[in-house]
Design a protein around this motif. Structure first.
Motif, PDB file in Angstrom:
ATOM      1  N   PRO A 178       0.817  -1.216   0.000  1.00 19.33           N
ATOM      2  CA  PRO A 178       0.000   0.000   0.000  1.00 19.33           C
ATOM      3  C   PRO A 178       0.853   1.270   0.000  1.00 19.33           C
ATOM      4  CG  PRO A 178      -0.834  -1.591   1.591  1.00 19.33           C
ATOM      5  CD  PRO A 178       0.491  -2.116   1.102  1.00 19.33           C
ATOM      6  N   GLY A 179       0.508   2.168  -0.884  1.00 18.04           N
ATOM      7  CA  GLY A 179       1.214   3.433  -0.977  1.00 18.04           C
ATOM      8  C   GLY A 179       2.495   3.382  -1.784  1.00 18.04           C
ATOM      9  N   TYR A 180       2.854   2.180  -2.275  1.00 21.28           N
ATOM     10  CA  TYR A 180       4.096   2.078  -3.053  1.00 21.28           C
ATOM     11  C   TYR A 180       3.895   1.387  -4.396  1.00 21.28           C
ATOM     12  CZ  TYR A 180       8.883   1.011  -4.372  1.00 21.28           C
ATOM     13  OH  TYR A 180      10.047   0.913  -5.067  1.00 21.28           O
ATOM     14  N   MET A 181       3.299   0.164  -4.399  1.00 26.61           N
ATOM     15  CA  MET A 181       3.154  -0.545  -5.670  1.00 26.61           C
ATOM     16  C   MET A 181       2.030  -1.566  -5.603  1.00 26.61           C
ATOM     17  SD  MET A 181       6.314  -3.213  -5.725  1.00 26.61           S
ATOM     18  CE  MET A 181       5.950  -4.874  -5.177  1.00 26.61           C
ATOM     19  N   ASP A 182       1.510  -1.916  -6.768  1.00 30.04           N
ATOM     20  CA  ASP A 182       0.511  -2.974  -6.887  1.00 30.04           C
ATOM     21  C   ASP A 182       1.209  -4.321  -6.800  1.00 30.04           C
ATOM     22  OD1 ASP A 182      -1.548  -1.144  -7.300  1.00 30.04           O
ATOM     23  OD2 ASP A 182      -1.240  -1.121  -9.467  1.00 30.04           O
ATOM     24  N   ALA A 183       0.422  -5.381  -6.646  1.00 29.74           N
ATOM     25  CA  ALA A 183       0.981  -6.731  -6.656  1.00 29.74           C
ATOM     26  C   ALA A 183       1.626  -6.968  -8.016  1.00 29.74           C
ATOM     27  CB  ALA A 183      -0.119  -7.755  -6.397  1.00 29.74           C
ATOM     28  N   MET A 184       2.786  -7.628  -8.011  1.00 28.25           N
ATOM     29  CA  MET A 184       3.472  -7.887  -9.279  1.00 28.25           C
ATOM     30  C   MET A 184       4.535  -8.962  -9.097  1.00 28.25           C
ATOM     31  SD  MET A 184       5.985  -4.562  -9.693  1.00 28.25           S
ATOM     32  CE  MET A 184       4.632  -3.422  -9.717  1.00 28.25           C
ATOM     33  N   ILE A 185       4.985  -9.485 -10.214  1.00 27.69           N
ATOM     34  CA  ILE A 185       6.106 -10.420 -10.233  1.00 27.69           C
ATOM     35  C   ILE A 185       7.340  -9.621 -10.598  1.00 27.69           C
ATOM     36  CG2 ILE A 185       7.124 -12.404 -11.402  1.00 27.69           C
ATOM     37  CD1 ILE A 185       4.259 -13.416 -11.852  1.00 27.69           C
ATOM     38  N   MET A 186       8.416  -9.806  -9.791  1.00 29.34           N
ATOM     39  CA  MET A 186       9.621  -9.035 -10.072  1.00 29.34           C
ATOM     40  C   MET A 186      10.861  -9.752  -9.558  1.00 29.34           C
ATOM     41  SD  MET A 186       9.200  -5.982  -7.360  1.00 29.34           S
ATOM     42  CE  MET A 186       8.692  -6.328  -5.703  1.00 29.34           C
ATOM     43  N   PRO A 187      11.959  -9.657 -10.306  1.00 29.20           N
ATOM     44  CA  PRO A 187      13.232 -10.161  -9.786  1.00 29.20           C
ATOM     45  C   PRO A 187      13.819  -9.094  -8.874  1.00 29.20           C
ATOM     46  CG  PRO A 187      13.510  -9.382 -12.031  1.00 29.20           C
ATOM     47  CD  PRO A 187      12.061  -9.213 -11.688  1.00 29.20           C
ATOM     48  N   MET A 188      14.351  -9.534  -7.733  1.00 27.04           N
ATOM     49  CA  MET A 188      14.917  -8.590  -6.786  1.00 27.04           C
ATOM     50  C   MET A 188      16.306  -9.056  -6.364  1.00 27.04           C
ATOM     51  SD  MET A 188      12.792  -6.134  -6.412  1.00 27.04           S
ATOM     52  CE  MET A 188      13.645  -5.324  -5.104  1.00 27.04           C
ATOM     53  N   GLU A 189      17.204  -8.106  -6.213  1.00 26.22           N
ATOM     54  CA  GLU A 189      18.571  -8.387  -5.771  1.00 26.22           C
ATOM     55  C   GLU A 189      18.601  -8.532  -4.255  1.00 26.22           C
ATOM     56  OE1 GLU A 189      22.710  -5.979  -5.140  1.00 26.22           O
ATOM     57  OE2 GLU A 189      21.428  -5.337  -6.774  1.00 26.22           O
ATOM     58  N   VAL A 190      19.507  -9.374  -3.774  1.00 26.47           N
ATOM     59  CA  VAL A 190      19.829  -9.413  -2.348  1.00 26.47           C
ATOM     60  C   VAL A 190      21.296  -9.022  -2.222  1.00 26.47           C
ATOM     61  CG1 VAL A 190      18.111 -11.142  -1.718  1.00 26.47           C
ATOM     62  CG2 VAL A 190      20.387 -11.878  -2.373  1.00 26.47           C
ATOM     63  N   ARG A 191      21.629  -8.253  -1.212  1.00 31.56           N
ATOM     64  CA  ARG A 191      23.019  -7.823  -1.025  1.00 31.56           C
ATOM     65  C   ARG A 191      23.833  -8.902  -0.309  1.00 31.56           C
ATOM     66  NH1 ARG A 191      22.936  -1.728  -1.182  1.00 31.56           N
ATOM     67  NH2 ARG A 191      21.822  -1.475  -3.141  1.00 31.56           N
ATOM     68  N   ASP A 192      23.175  -9.629   0.591  1.00 28.63           N
ATOM     69  CA  ASP A 192      23.841 -10.676   1.360  1.00 28.63           C
ATOM     70  C   ASP A 192      23.372 -12.024   0.824  1.00 28.63           C
ATOM     71  OD1 ASP A 192      24.840 -12.462   3.214  1.00 28.63           O
ATOM     72  OD2 ASP A 192      24.052 -11.399   4.957  1.00 28.63           O
ATOM     73  N   LEU A 193      24.275 -12.803   0.264  1.00 28.66           N
ATOM     74  CA  LEU A 193      23.949 -14.092  -0.349  1.00 28.66           C
ATOM     75  C   LEU A 193      23.277 -15.048   0.640  1.00 28.66           C
ATOM     76  CD1 LEU A 193      24.120 -15.547  -3.052  1.00 28.66           C
ATOM     77  CD2 LEU A 193      26.372 -16.385  -2.388  1.00 28.66           C
ATOM     78  N   ARG A 194      23.552 -14.889   1.929  1.00 26.06           N
ATOM     79  CA  ARG A 194      22.925 -15.752   2.944  1.00 26.06           C
ATOM     80  C   ARG A 194      21.414 -15.570   2.991  1.00 26.06           C
ATOM     81  NH1 ARG A 194      26.675 -14.031   7.816  1.00 26.06           N
ATOM     82  NH2 ARG A 194      26.216 -12.097   6.744  1.00 26.06           N
ATOM     83  N   GLU A 195      20.905 -14.460   2.475  1.00 27.83           N
ATOM     84  CA  GLU A 195      19.453 -14.230   2.433  1.00 27.83           C
ATOM     85  C   GLU A 195      18.746 -15.295   1.593  1.00 27.83           C
ATOM     86  OE1 GLU A 195      17.800 -11.963   4.141  1.00 27.83           O
ATOM     87  OE2 GLU A 195      19.106 -10.249   4.430  1.00 27.83           O
ATOM     88  N   LEU A 196      19.479 -15.926   0.672  1.00 26.45           N
ATOM     89  CA  LEU A 196      18.895 -16.926  -0.224  1.00 26.45           C
ATOM     90  C   LEU A 196      18.910 -18.336   0.363  1.00 26.45           C
ATOM     91  CD1 LEU A 196      20.407 -15.703  -3.620  1.00 26.45           C
ATOM     92  CD2 LEU A 196      18.198 -15.135  -2.600  1.00 26.45           C
ATOM     93  N   ASP A 197      19.592 -18.527   1.490  1.00 27.66           N
ATOM     94  CA  ASP A 197      19.669 -19.853   2.102  1.00 27.66           C
ATOM     95  C   ASP A 197      18.279 -20.373   2.457  1.00 27.66           C
ATOM     96  OD1 ASP A 197      22.402 -19.766   1.865  1.00 27.66           O
ATOM     97  OD2 ASP A 197      22.781 -19.347   3.994  1.00 27.66           O
ATOM     98  N   GLY A 198      17.995 -21.605   2.075  1.00 27.18           N
ATOM     99  CA  GLY A 198      16.720 -22.243   2.402  1.00 27.18           C
ATOM    100  C   GLY A 198      15.574 -21.871   1.485  1.00 27.18           C
ATOM    101  N   LEU A 199      15.811 -20.984   0.525  1.00 28.07           N
ATOM    102  CA  LEU A 199      14.733 -20.577  -0.379  1.00 28.07           C
ATOM    103  C   LEU A 199      14.678 -21.489  -1.600  1.00 28.07           C
ATOM    104  CD1 LEU A 199      15.008 -16.681  -0.431  1.00 28.07           C
ATOM    105  CD2 LEU A 199      13.637 -18.139   1.054  1.00 28.07           C
ATOM    106  N   ALA A 200      13.481 -21.794  -2.036  1.00 29.51           N
ATOM    107  CA  ALA A 200      13.251 -22.589  -3.244  1.00 29.51           C
ATOM    108  C   ALA A 200      11.933 -22.148  -3.856  1.00 29.51           C
ATOM    109  CB  ALA A 200      13.202 -24.075  -2.899  1.00 29.51           C
TER     110      ALA A 200
END
Length: 121
Positions: free
Chosen positions: A60-82
């Motif tokens: 709310p107040g920023y964007m509608d629902a959407m599909i988007m690729p997003m960067e992570v700065r810390d690679l550990r943020e991706l651990d356990g994601l599938a």
């Protein structure tokens, strides 16, 4: 009477100096980004490029629902994601380069754990 930036910077007027400082602060990186709590479904994880593709709920107040690729700065943020993982995260809306931080896997509570609760629904 009009004042130049040089006169303001030299301290000719306190109000002018404050305005000059405010103008400089407004262009600093700290003011160039906003943070939003967000939720979404992971569609893809690309560790090599430090990105996740997310089907993101509306913010709310920023964007509608959407599909988007997003960067992570810390690679550990991706651990356990599938693919198919529900997540909560902070979207840092940096003017130059938005990114995701504080990624947390959202656990799903099944009603099958307590069948009596399911019957009450």
């Amino acid at each position: 009477m009009s004042w130049s930036f040089r006169q303001l910077a030299q301290g000719g007027h306190a109000v002018g100096t404050v305005l000059l400082l405010l103008a400089l602060l407004a262009t600093s990186p700290a003011f160039a980004q906003q943070k939003y709590a967000a939720k979404g479904l992971v569609l893809a994880v690309d560790k090599e490029h430090r990105t996740i593709t997310i089907s993101c709920e509306a913010i709310p107040g920023y964007m509608d629902a959407m599909i988007m690729p997003m960067e992570v700065r810390d690679l550990r943020e991706l651990d356990g994601l599938a693919r198919g993982t529900m997540i909560e995260f902070i979207l840092v809306a940096d003017i130059e380069h938005p990114y995701v931080e504080n990624v947390r896997i959202k656990t799903f509570d099944s009603l099958e754990l307590d069948p009596l609760s399911a019957r009450r629904l």
